[in-house]
Enzyme design. Sequence first.
Site, mmCIF file in Angstrom:
data_model
loop_
_atom_site.group_PDB
_atom_site.id
_atom_site.type_symbol
_atom_site.label_atom_id
_atom_site.label_comp_id
_atom_site.label_asym_id
_atom_site.label_seq_id
_atom_site.Cartn_x
_atom_site.Cartn_y
_atom_site.Cartn_z
ATOM 1 N N GLU A 261 14.650 28.459 -12.430
ATOM 2 C CA GLU A 261 14.091 28.373 -11.071
ATOM 3 C C GLU A 261 12.936 29.355 -11.030
ATOM 4 O O GLU A 261 13.120 30.568 -11.048
ATOM 5 C CB GLU A 261 15.137 28.730 -10.016
ATOM 6 C CG GLU A 261 14.631 28.506 -8.598
ATOM 7 C CD GLU A 261 14.971 29.628 -7.646
ATOM 8 O OE1 GLU A 261 14.043 30.074 -6.932
ATOM 9 O OE2 GLU A 261 16.127 30.053 -7.621
ATOM 10 N N CYS A 295 10.837 32.527 -2.932
ATOM 11 C CA CYS A 295 10.134 31.513 -3.734
ATOM 12 C C CYS A 295 9.876 30.237 -2.948
ATOM 13 O O CYS A 295 9.015 29.450 -3.329
ATOM 14 C CB CYS A 295 10.951 31.187 -4.983
ATOM 15 S SG CYS A 295 11.096 32.561 -6.141
ATOM 16 N N GLU A 393 0.848 32.506 -5.445
ATOM 17 C CA GLU A 393 1.994 32.881 -4.621
ATOM 18 C C GLU A 393 1.816 34.318 -4.132
ATOM 19 O O GLU A 393 1.757 35.246 -4.925
ATOM 20 C CB GLU A 393 3.276 32.751 -5.454
ATOM 21 C CG GLU A 393 4.554 32.865 -4.673
ATOM 22 C CD GLU A 393 5.776 32.608 -5.544
ATOM 23 O OE1 GLU A 393 6.836 32.308 -4.970
ATOM 24 O OE2 GLU A 393 5.677 32.706 -6.779
#
Length: 489
Positions: A261, A295, A393
């Site tokens: 992940e 995330c 991000e």
Amino acid sequence: MAVNLQVQNSLIDIENLGLYVNGEWLTTLKSGTFKIKNPSTKELIAEVPKGGREEAKAAIKAAEAAFPGWKSLTAAERADYMLKLRDLMLEHQEELATIMSMEMGKAYNESKAEVNFSASFLTWYSEEGKRIYGETVPASAPNKRLMVIKQPVGVVAAITPWNFPLGMLARKLAPALAAGCPSVIKPASQATLSALALAKLAEMAGYPKGVINIVAGSTREISDELFDHPAVKKISFTGSTEVGKELVKKSARRLKKLSLELGGHAPFIVFEDADLEKAASGAVASKFRNSGQTCICANRIYVHRNVKKKFSELFVEKVKELKVGNSLDSSVEIGPLVNEGGLNKVKEHVDDAVQKGAEVLCGGNTSDEGNGYFYEPTVMDNITDDMKIMSEETFGPVAPIAVFDDDEEVIKKANDTEYGLAAYLYTSNLERAVLVSESLNFGVVGLNDAIPSVAQAPFGGMNESGYGREGGHQGIRDYLEEKFISLGI
């Protein structure tokens, strides 16, 4: 382990904890210690024994020795252990939340909610382990019987992140326990105390030695041992895409099962027919949870031109109400960033956007709250695709708002990323809801829902956000091997 944690009426004796290997606490190691600081105050709160390759090897050996006994238990017996751990987590919820808030800066009430979230995986997989069904297959001859059975893969390892120190640990540990696999867990350095506290609860629950092992310290050394040791059959990792790619190469050496992940860059789409009040509240919940350090939080907010002004006003009004401060204050909603590097990245993204023409609607500066790594909840307008915040991000409390004119345009923009973890859309049009949800190339889609993660549903990404799924009945698959048995009679 030197500790400065003020936990009221604590039953988790954290001062006497060390690394947890084979049911024993390793409190003194020749490699020394590493430090954990409170990001709200920058004060030292703990020095933890620094494990390395030697400790990882010992943990793997302990898990390997525990495997025959753990897998031989019935699913119901393993479930009993899991539910004991769940009950202890809930009983010690406030202690766990305090530890979590102090070591990585999550707002206290969010930390309490994470304990509940973590416990839900133990509840779910305590039952899912009882549903590991095999099958019979029609034979090709009258003197044969064909069967497929499922068995635990063996020793597994989990490398967990700091931003959800208990949630991600439980999401990996629970299916492993249910399947019959002992675990070696490498927690992030910034969130080691939470993992060790969970190990203490496992000890209190009476888990057999070697079933749960916690080794923290040198990431490179521990990781190398996990990937090189032949007894480790499956590894689950949550972290950055860059590190994930390196782990894929490592896993190839022994063809280990690997689930990843990785990073995300979630679009949050508000269509002109959306309930703007719900959309604005949802955007706040998604973007600013854990101070934007998730995330799957909303990283790119796309709003239809016809409702952009109204949405922005509602959104900014709600963001301005968020209280920033020490994470242990139960009235605080925005705690600090985890460290100076995280704070600097947020500042870099905001400065870059402003230099390229973005307008700051609120926030835009470091906060004067205390001495920690605080940044004001920030909303920016006039966002263009060339700004870093639209392709990288941010991992902080900054929300950029961009405009769009039609469905095809916004779907293209949303999918224009190497990531594919989560996406969100708000609309009241059923046809649009279905078609857009199907068109978004992301593993998780929140449709009029800003907090989609639950234990009973699969979670994972597409593209460079990784592969494999955690949660749901899908989450136990990678901890099992399917064996075909052909019986001649």
